[in-house]
Design an enzyme around this catalytic site. Structure first.
Site, mmCIF file in Angstrom:
data_model
loop_
_atom_site.group_PDB
_atom_site.id
_atom_site.type_symbol
_atom_site.label_atom_id
_atom_site.label_comp_id
_atom_site.label_asym_id
_atom_site.label_seq_id
_atom_site.Cartn_x
_atom_site.Cartn_y
_atom_site.Cartn_z
ATOM 1 N N TYR A 289 0.998 -1.082 0.362
ATOM 2 C CA TYR A 289 -0.250 -0.122 0.075
ATOM 3 C C TYR A 289 0.860 1.624 -0.198
ATOM 4 C CZ TYR A 289 -3.931 -3.488 1.419
ATOM 5 O OH TYR A 289 -4.619 -4.403 1.452
ATOM 6 N N ALA B 180 -13.084 -4.804 1.973
ATOM 7 C CA ALA B 180 -14.010 -3.922 1.337
ATOM 8 C C ALA B 180 -15.245 -3.919 1.774
ATOM 9 C CB ALA B 180 -13.770 -3.528 -0.106
HETATM 10 N N1 LIG Z 1 -5.790 -8.286 1.171
HETATM 11 C C1 LIG Z 1 -6.707 -7.753 -0.585
HETATM 12 O O1 LIG Z 1 -6.089 -7.609 -0.690
HETATM 13 C C2 LIG Z 1 -7.443 -5.810 0.609
HETATM 14 C C3 LIG Z 1 -7.894 -5.269 -0.474
HETATM 15 C C4 LIG Z 1 -8.650 -4.396 -0.993
HETATM 16 C C5 LIG Z 1 -8.419 -3.611 0.311
HETATM 17 N N2 LIG Z 1 -7.853 -4.591 1.332
HETATM 18 C C6 LIG Z 1 -8.150 -4.091 3.473
HETATM 19 O O2 LIG Z 1 -9.355 -3.776 3.268
HETATM 20 C C7 LIG Z 1 -9.282 -2.556 3.817
HETATM 21 C C8 LIG Z 1 -11.092 -2.094 3.806
HETATM 22 O O3 LIG Z 1 -11.533 -1.664 1.507
HETATM 23 P P1 LIG Z 1 -11.623 -0.803 1.189
HETATM 24 O O4 LIG Z 1 -10.459 0.017 1.814
HETATM 25 O O5 LIG Z 1 -10.871 -1.030 0.067
HETATM 26 O O6 LIG Z 1 -12.801 -0.661 0.828
HETATM 27 P P2 LIG Z 1 -13.837 -0.479 2.064
HETATM 28 O O7 LIG Z 1 -13.962 -0.787 3.418
HETATM 29 O O8 LIG Z 1 -15.392 -1.120 1.576
HETATM 30 O O9 LIG Z 1 -14.673 1.409 1.447
HETATM 31 C C9 LIG Z 1 -13.889 2.334 1.832
HETATM 32 C C10 LIG Z 1 -14.543 3.310 1.433
HETATM 33 O O10 LIG Z 1 -15.297 3.693 1.883
HETATM 34 C C11 LIG Z 1 -15.057 4.436 2.545
HETATM 35 N N3 LIG Z 1 -15.910 5.127 3.530
HETATM 36 C C12 LIG Z 1 -15.659 4.877 5.088
HETATM 37 N N4 LIG Z 1 -16.373 4.021 6.403
HETATM 38 C C13 LIG Z 1 -17.259 5.411 5.528
HETATM 39 C C14 LIG Z 1 -18.682 5.659 6.068
HETATM 40 N N5 LIG Z 1 -18.554 5.596 7.929
HETATM 41 N N6 LIG Z 1 -19.511 5.960 5.833
HETATM 42 C C15 LIG Z 1 -19.443 6.730 4.337
HETATM 43 N N7 LIG Z 1 -17.379 6.314 3.692
HETATM 44 C C16 LIG Z 1 -17.640 5.682 4.652
HETATM 45 C C17 LIG Z 1 -13.935 5.325 2.497
HETATM 46 O O11 LIG Z 1 -14.327 7.161 2.247
HETATM 47 P P3 LIG Z 1 -12.368 7.260 3.160
HETATM 48 O O12 LIG Z 1 -11.566 7.322 2.482
HETATM 49 O O13 LIG Z 1 -12.804 9.193 2.843
HETATM 50 O O14 LIG Z 1 -12.483 7.492 4.566
HETATM 51 C C18 LIG Z 1 -13.996 5.063 1.273
HETATM 52 O O15 LIG Z 1 -13.386 5.608 0.308
HETATM 53 C C19 LIG Z 1 -8.504 -1.464 3.057
HETATM 54 O O16 LIG Z 1 -8.218 -0.673 3.417
HETATM 55 C C20 LIG Z 1 -7.369 -2.847 3.426
HETATM 56 O O17 LIG Z 1 -6.574 -3.031 4.761
HETATM 57 C C21 LIG Z 1 -7.305 -5.766 1.173
#
Ligand SMILES: NC(=O)c1ccc[n+]([C@@H]2O[C@H](COP(=O)([O-])OP(=O)(O)OC[C@H]3O[C@@H](n4cnc5c(N)ncnc54)[C@H](OP(=O)(O)O)[C@@H]3O)[C@@H](O)[C@H]2O)c1
Length: 323
Positions: free
Chosen positions: A58, A211
């Site tokens: 990341y 996600a």
């Molecule tokens: N193992 C893997 O291959 C893999 C792949 C992808 C992700 N991940 C991990 O999973 C974590 C989460 O996934 P993700 O960040 O991709 O997607 P997510 O958690 O589904 O969504 C993140 C998005 O949602 C928004 N958000 C978060 N909380 C909110 C709320 N309460 N109200 C409105 N909007 C909100 C965030 O906005 P803001 O940014 O503006 O806060 C961001 O745009 C990542 O941070 C990473 O650590 C792992």
């Protein structure tokens, strides 16, 4: 505060973790701010044992450095629960060109680099981010288990694997957690025959949905496909573009309807749905904003009824592929 045990690790964590990726990588670069991100991570540290999810890929080390800075600033190197990952190499940061390297040499080298960036003596949970098709999984997993014996890592996890791959690794060294995408618009991990969540439940491992907010879509925050700036992963993602975006709004509508019954936010309902999939589930929603972290952590207290779950399960399947 309620907690969930993180698989067989003996670690009790807040039911909702914090995904740190978006602070360095993937989404809306213009909205990234290291100082605000540091405040968000510290807020998580103050909220109790919140599972912090990062990876060396990341931002090509930036995200781990950020987590390390937050731990140092808060003086919390010892009681934080930190998960990071190895096995994806950033070939070009600007174009986000990636490759895989699951070789034992790479795993050993990257573990040392992650320990340094995080400023810790031991990593609580170390995932193989992706299986490298060029390296037998047992070889990568063997190298990871040597890190446990060396005291550099406490527990091991896998990301986006099949049941067969998890079982093969488990025969060599216990799988403490598997991380895969799971949310109301990505439900494959729950398939009763092939889903990895069921394998985790049966083998005492934690299942960590990544996600869980559908990369923000399920929060209801985005209303048009052009809400995303150039370079944001979502600007070209099949689910967020063209007619698929509009079709997928029907899923968000279902989430919103349930949220209205509970005076909750759509994000909280989307997270509570993942938590309702089993006591072994610990989602890691990503945010870089303090108010969203507050919102997400509070989802642990939201109890969905059988009627809510049935309505959510009945939401349409997603239009468009995940990547
Ligand atoms: N193992 C893997 O291959 C893999 C792949 C992808 C992700 N991940 C991990 O999973 C974590 C989460 O996934 P993700 O960040 O991709 O997607 P997510 O958690 O589904 O969504 C993140 C998005 O949602 C928004 N958000 C978060 N909380 C909110 C709320 N309460 N109200 C409105 N909007 C909100 C965030 O906005 P803001 O940014 O503006 O806060 C961001 O745009 C990542 O941070 C990473 O650590 C792992």
């Amino acid at each position: 505060m309620s907690t969930r045990s993180l698989g067989p690790t003996g670690l009790d964590v807040h039911p909702v973790g914090l995904g740190c990726m978006g602070m360095s990588w993937g989404y809306a670069e213009s909205q990234r701010d290291d100082e605000v991100s540091l405040a968000v991570i510290r807020q998580a540290l103050d909220a109790g044992p919140v599972l912090l999810d990062t990876a060396d890929a990341y931002g090509d080390g930036h995200n781990e450095t950020l987590v390390g800075r937050a731990l140092a600033l808060a003086g919390r190197r010892h009681d934080a629960v930190v998960a990071t990952k190895t096995g994806i190499v950033v070939d070009d940061l600007a174009t986000r060109t990636l490759s895989r390297d699951g070789s034992p040499e790479h795993i050993r080298r990257s573990a040392d680099a992650s320990l340094k960036r995080l400023g810790v003596d031991v990593i609580d949970l170390y995932y193989l981010h992706r299986v490298d098709p060029a390296v037998p999984l047992q070889e990568s997993w063997g190298a990871l288990s040597e890190l446990v014996r060396a005291g550099k890592v406490r527990h091991l996890g896998l990301s986006e694997v099949t049941r067969e791959q998890a079982a093969a690794a488990h025969r060599v060294h216990p799988v403490a957690a598997v991380q895969s995408e799971l949310s109301l618009w990505t439900r494959e991990p729950l398939d009763p025959g092939t889903g990895i969540s069921g394998w985790c439940a049966a083998h005492g491992a934690a299942f960590v949905p990544f996600a869980p907010l559908g990369r923000g879509f399920l929060t209801g925050r985005y209303t048009r496909p052009d809400d995303f700036e150039a370079g944001d992963f979502r600007a070209t993602n099949p689910r967020f573009t063209g007619a698929a975006f509009t079709a997928n709004l029907r899923i968000t509508d279902a989430v919103r309807k349930v949220a209205a019954r509970h005076d909750a936010t759509a994000a909280q309902v989307a997270l509570a749905w993942t938590l309702a999939q089993g006591g072994h589930v610990v989602p890691v929603p990503g945010t870089k904003q303090p108010r969203y972290l507050t919102d997400n952590l509070a989802a642990a207290a939201l109890r969905l009824t059988a009627a809510d779950l049935s309505d959510l399960d009945g939401a349409p399947a997603a239009t468009g592929s995940r990547y």
